[in-house]
Design a protein around this motif. Structure first.
Motif, short mmCIF file in Angstrom:
data_model
loop_
_atom_site.label_atom_id
_atom_site.label_comp_id
_atom_site.label_asym_id
_atom_site.label_seq_id
_atom_site.Cartn_x
_atom_site.Cartn_y
_atom_site.Cartn_z
N LEU A 147 0.83 -1.21 0.00
CA LEU A 147 0.00 0.00 0.00
C LEU A 147 0.86 1.26 0.00
CD1 LEU A 147 -2.68 -1.15 2.59
CD2 LEU A 147 -3.14 -0.58 0.20
N PHE A 148 1.96 1.20 0.73
CA PHE A 148 2.86 2.36 0.78
C PHE A 148 3.50 2.59 -0.58
CE2 PHE A 148 6.98 4.33 2.27
CZ PHE A 148 6.42 5.58 2.48
N SER A 149 3.86 1.53 -1.27
CA SER A 149 4.41 1.66 -2.62
C SER A 149 3.40 2.31 -3.55
CB SER A 149 4.82 0.29 -3.18
OG SER A 149 5.92 -0.23 -2.48
N ARG A 150 2.14 1.90 -3.43
CA ARG A 150 1.11 2.50 -4.29
C ARG A 150 0.87 3.96 -3.92
NH1 ARG A 150 -4.61 -0.43 -5.19
NH2 ARG A 150 -5.06 0.39 -3.10
N TYR A 151 0.94 4.27 -2.64
CA TYR A 151 0.77 5.67 -2.23
C TYR A 151 1.85 6.54 -2.86
CZ TYR A 151 1.26 9.90 0.46
OH TYR A 151 1.41 11.22 0.80
N ARG A 152 3.08 6.06 -2.85
CA ARG A 152 4.18 6.85 -3.42
C ARG A 152 4.02 7.02 -4.93
NH1 ARG A 152 9.43 4.04 -0.83
NH2 ARG A 152 8.13 2.23 -1.24
N ARG A 153 3.29 6.11 -5.55
CA ARG A 153 3.09 6.18 -6.99
C ARG A 153 1.93 7.12 -7.36
NH1 ARG A 153 4.06 2.58 -11.37
NH2 ARG A 153 3.11 3.47 -13.23
N ILE A 154 0.79 6.99 -6.66
CA ILE A 154 -0.39 7.76 -7.09
C ILE A 154 -0.86 8.77 -6.06
CG2 ILE A 154 -1.15 5.88 -8.59
CD1 ILE A 154 -3.24 5.14 -6.54
N ASN A 155 -0.20 8.80 -4.88
CA ASN A 155 -0.45 9.85 -3.89
C ASN A 155 -1.89 9.86 -3.38
OD1 ASN A 155 0.73 11.93 -2.34
ND2 ASN A 155 -0.21 13.49 -3.62
N ASN A 156 -2.46 8.67 -3.19
CA ASN A 156 -3.82 8.56 -2.67
C ASN A 156 -3.75 8.46 -1.14
OD1 ASN A 156 -6.39 7.64 -1.82
ND2 ASN A 156 -6.77 6.76 -3.83
N LEU A 157 -4.36 9.43 -0.44
CA LEU A 157 -4.25 9.51 1.02
C LEU A 157 -4.82 8.27 1.70
CD1 LEU A 157 -3.49 11.10 3.54
CD2 LEU A 157 -5.71 12.26 3.41
N SER A 158 -5.86 7.68 1.14
CA SER A 158 -6.45 6.49 1.77
C SER A 158 -5.45 5.34 1.81
CB SER A 158 -7.71 6.07 1.03
OG SER A 158 -7.42 5.70 -0.31
N ASP A 159 -4.59 5.23 0.80
CA ASP A 159 -3.55 4.19 0.81
C ASP A 159 -2.57 4.43 1.96
OD1 ASP A 159 -4.40 2.65 -1.31
OD2 ASP A 159 -3.25 3.77 -2.80
N LEU A 160 -2.20 5.69 2.18
CA LEU A 160 -1.26 6.00 3.26
C LEU A 160 -1.88 5.70 4.62
CD1 LEU A 160 1.42 7.14 4.25
CD2 LEU A 160 0.43 9.43 4.14
#
Length: 844
Positions: A147-160
């Motif tokens: 999830l953290f990898s995806r957050y760094r890619r698309i910057n979606n706060l819910s992932d963080l």
């Protein structure tokens, strides 16, 4: 015997993670292979043996960086899952293994499909395990990582938020002696750092540093993951120092990194990150060893190419500052030569953009180094090779392949079949859960594709198939004008002039990077009518400054090449590179009184993403003029636009578009077939576009900040419940079109020539460039939002000039017609440039 061999290899794996001794890992691999070879797939023990060997292979990948080893680990994990019955209590473990390896594969390739599948598998593993299971901590940690990898890619706060929650769960559930607890803590610390980046709360960064230090205090040298944790802690310490530019943290980071790189390498990939982040700290300190650190990261074998590119990019800046320009040039072209190995047809759209964002700025800085060495031809080649790469690939596919289909249909069919195979989106297949055979086949297809390309290029006339333009081809593009590249970097600012005969550079010493950033960083939107006057006054200052430091010098140089006359102004194609990519070069100058010191009065301006794109537009213009088909025009209007799901209110109505369409039909006359589509769907537009000479859109447009391929003009369609909903004609859809007789696309819509994605500015991806790729040699768009009244007046004047009196013939100079249309508006209100300067022409 297989069970015994497997058990022994498990012990060796555990021993290797503690000692980092390569010979122990290699022996474990040898034994696991023997065990697996001796076990049939039908055996109940096969999944466990396959999973163990996959784990050992992943460790070997971490040590060597050889991606084929990781692919083998993925394949074995998929086989372990395939032969484990549904409902078996071991399935969560194999879900977990495969998720870990796919996440590693994403780190190496930026392939979003792998990361999405890793997240799905992690959720399966987590959900399928009871709360009391010791494995719950591992599975929640893996989900947090993904999830953290995806957050760094698309910057979606819910992932963080979910990553922080699951990382915290993993650290709570893991006992203090858990061997992977340090990694869980490190993930939590990294997540907290990202939350600090969003909210700037000091408690987050301080807690992250404390957790990171706990990780290092409780682990010892030789653990293979430790260098990754060290690299992350270096970043945290550097960030903490940069908040106030004081304190001990920077020195602590440098000492930590220096101590680490003095030790033997346990993981080449993680060592590269340590070197890179150490180099950043050293550069902040002004330490000359920064160049050594970045260069060492660039030269490490089998490291992810994108990390090597990032390190080499840092080297370019330092080499320029050190006066080592020739060395910088050599390195710069080595970086760009790496581009074909990472920007391949197998990349999906989002992955392609992620790859290209890593190369952002490299070509511009290399261009500056070439100019410093007084090699303008090399400077131009660097920009053509390293900018607008995605557009260039699309243009090659639309130009070169159709011609090959006519001359050698067998080779064209083979080429297209291979590109489809290597580009097939894995996310749409079920193969990730079956076997790695498809990915292996795609690798084989890539090799076959390269062989096919070599065979094509051996044919007379196809030597440059899908390759950049040669210098002579560039000169042929501008036999009636000048291409002007304005390149602005932290190193220097220059203009490069390409004419039919030569290439020359023009230094722009007064175009300081600080002022460029100041002007381009301003928000020029006219939000409140009470602010219009002041905002336009400031924008006029910007245009005057741009004339003084840049465009004035370019105009003087051009007028020395093409002597001006009252009835003939020089034709210029602008290319903004580096920090100049969004500058309104066409509108620079003084627009008060009777002053002629401005680009409108001295030039006929167009833009082009690249010289290759200009060559394509020139060819398309010629083909369209030769066509004898009946002229037809599509006019798409959207007087009212539905609200999208993510909008608080519906877009403003555009009542003027109805009048705009009526005026265009009147000007076009009875000899051109004009079809007005009021409130059409995207499907209707895509059906009509291939047969159009002229396509006119009077509607709202959007520029996507994170993904420019989703920028669009907004249409509408009927939803399942019968209500109207937004239907967006995107850059991706438009660029996949192929038109043969198209001539003009006029986008009377907001921000259609704007790219807000900072990391992808060099790619010139917006709605206007997409219409160029689809085959329209002339495209009119807007750099920022345009008023309803201004759109009507400019469009009406444009068509009255661009169409011949008979109405059945299209004039060859749309750029001149647009300039004259805008001038008529400008002359009435010269002090309000934000109302008329946004209209631009792209193409031939």
């Amino acid at each position: 015997m297989p069970i015994f061999l497997n058990s022994l290899s498990l012990r060796l794996r555990a021993y290797y993670t503690l000692t980092g001794k390569v010979e122990i890992l290699e022996e474990g691999l040898r034994l696991s292979k023997q065990a697996l070879t001796a076990t049939p797939v039908t055996s109940p023990t096969f999944p466990a043996l396959a999973g163990n060997r996959a784990s050992l292979l992943s460790l070997h990948y971490s040590l060597t960086g050889q991606v084929t080893t990781l692919e083998d680990a993925i394949q074995l994990s998929q086989e372990a899952l395939r032969y484990t019955p549904i409902g078996d209590q071991k399935r969560p473990k194999f879900y977990h293994y495969l998720s870990v390896f796919l996440c590693m594969y994403y780190d190496r390739t930026s392939e979003m499909a792998s990361l999405s599948e890793a997240i799905r598998l992690s959720r399966e593993a987590y959900a399928g395990t009871s709360d009391g299971s010791p494995a719950k901590a591992d599975y929640s940690a893996c989900l947090a990582d993904c999830l953290f990898s995806r957050y760094r890619r698309i910057n979606n706060l819910s992932d963080l938020k979910e990553a922080i929650a699951t990382a915290l769960i993993s650290t709570i559930k893991a006992p203090s002696e858990h061997p992977r607890l340090p990694g869980m803590l490190d993930t939590l610390a990294s997540c907290l750092m990202s939350r600090y980046d969003r909210n700037r709360k000091m408690a987050d960064i301080d807690e992250a540093i404390n957790i990171g230090q706990r990780v290092l205090d409780t682990t010892h040298t030789g653990i293979i993951y430790r260098e990754g944790w060290i690299s992350n802690q270096i970043v945290r310490l550097r960030t903490r120092y940069l908040i106030a530019m004081e304190g001990p943290e920077l020195d602590q980071a440098i000492r930590l990194g220096s101590k680490t790189i003095a030790l033997p390498i346990t993981d080449t990939h993680r060592r590269a990150y340590v070197l890179f982040n150490l180099g950043v700290c050293q550069a902040v300190r002004g330490d000359k060893n920064a160049l050594v650190s970045f260069n060492s990261a660039w030269n490490l074998p089998d490291v992810a190419p994108l990390l090597r590119v990032a390190a080499a990019g840092k080297c370019l800046t330092l080499l320029y500052a050190a006066g080592r320009h020739e060395e910088g040039m050599k390195l710069g072209f080595e970086i760009l030569n790496l581009l074909p190995s990472v920007h391949t047809p197998s990349l999906q759209q989002g992955d392609e953009q992620e790859v290209m964002s890593t190369f952002a700025g490299i070509a511009s800085e290399l261009c500056a180094l070439c100019i410093e060495k007084e090699e303008p031809e090399a400077a131009l080649q660097s920009l053509e090779q390293g900018r607008a790469v995605i557009i260039g690939q699309l243009l090659s596919d639309s130009k070169d392949v159709p011609q090959l289909s006519k001359d050698r249909p067998d080779l064209a069919q083979r080429y297209e079949a291979l590109t489809r195979e290597v580009g097939a989106p894995t996310s749409s297949l079920t193969t990730l859960m079956r076997s790695n055979a498809v990915k292996r086949r795609r690798s084989e297809a890539m090799k076959a594709l390269n062989d096919c390309l070599r065979e094509i290029r051996d044919i007379a006339g196809y030597e440059r198939f899908l390759l950049p333009l040669e210098q002579a081809e560039m000169h042929q593009c501008v036999d009636n004008g000048v291409v002007v590249v304005v390149n602005v970097t932290n190193m220097r600012s220059d203009a490069i002039l390409l004419t039919a005969k030569d290439v020359r550079s023009l230094p722009l010493p007064d175009m300081s990077i600080s002022k460029v950033k100041e002007w381009t960083g301003r928000d020029w939107k006219m939000k409140k009518r009470s602010e219009w006057q002041r905002t336009n006054h400031d924008f006029s200052k910007y245009l005057a400054w741009l004339w003084d430091v840049c465009v004035k010098h370019v105009v003087h140089a051009i007028e020395n090449i093409h002597a001006p006359s009252p009835h003939s102004r020089p034709k210029v194609w602008w290319i903004g590179a580096g920090y100049a990519n969004s500058m309104p070069l066409h509108a620079a100058g003084m627009h008060n009184g009777k002053s002629k010191d401005n680009a409108y009065d001295r030039l006929i301006s167009s833009y082009t993403p690249s010289i290759k794109a200009l060559a394509y537009a020139r060819k398309q213009a010629s083909c369209a003029m030769e066509s004898r088909d009946t002229d037809c025009m599509l006019i798409a209007t959207m007087p009212s636009t539905p609200k999208s799901l993510d909008e608080k209110k519906k877009p403003n109505d555009l009542p003027g578009v109805v009048h705009e369409a009526a005026e265009i039909v009147r000007v076009a006359g009875s000899n051109i077939m004009a079809t007005v589509a009021n409130g059409p769907s995207v499907e209707q537009i895509l059906t009509a576009l291939p047969t159009c000479r002229i396509a006119h859109f009077a509607c709202h447009g959007t520029s996507d900040v994170t993904d420019p391929s989703n920028s669009s003009v907004i249409m509408q369609r009927k939803a399942d419940n019968g209500t109207l909903e937004q239907d967006r004609l995107t850059v991706h859809q438009i660029s996949n079109l192929r038109t043969e007789r198209a001539q003009i696309a006029y986008l009377s819509a907001c921000s259609t020539a704007e790219n807000k994605a900072t990391k992808l500015q060099d790619e010139v991806l917006h709605v206007v460039s997409a219409f160029q790729v689809s085959g329209f040699p002339h495209v009119v768009g807007c750099l920022w939002p345009a008023g309803d009244e201004q759109c009507v007046r400019v469009a009406t004047k444009f068509y009255s000039l661009v169409l011949s009196p008979e109405g059945d013939k299209i004039n060859r100079e749309p750029a001149r017609a647009l300039r004259d249309a805008v001038m008529s508006l400008r002359d009435e209100d010269a002090e309000m440039p934000l109302l008329w300067a946004q209209f631009v022409h792209y193409g031939w």
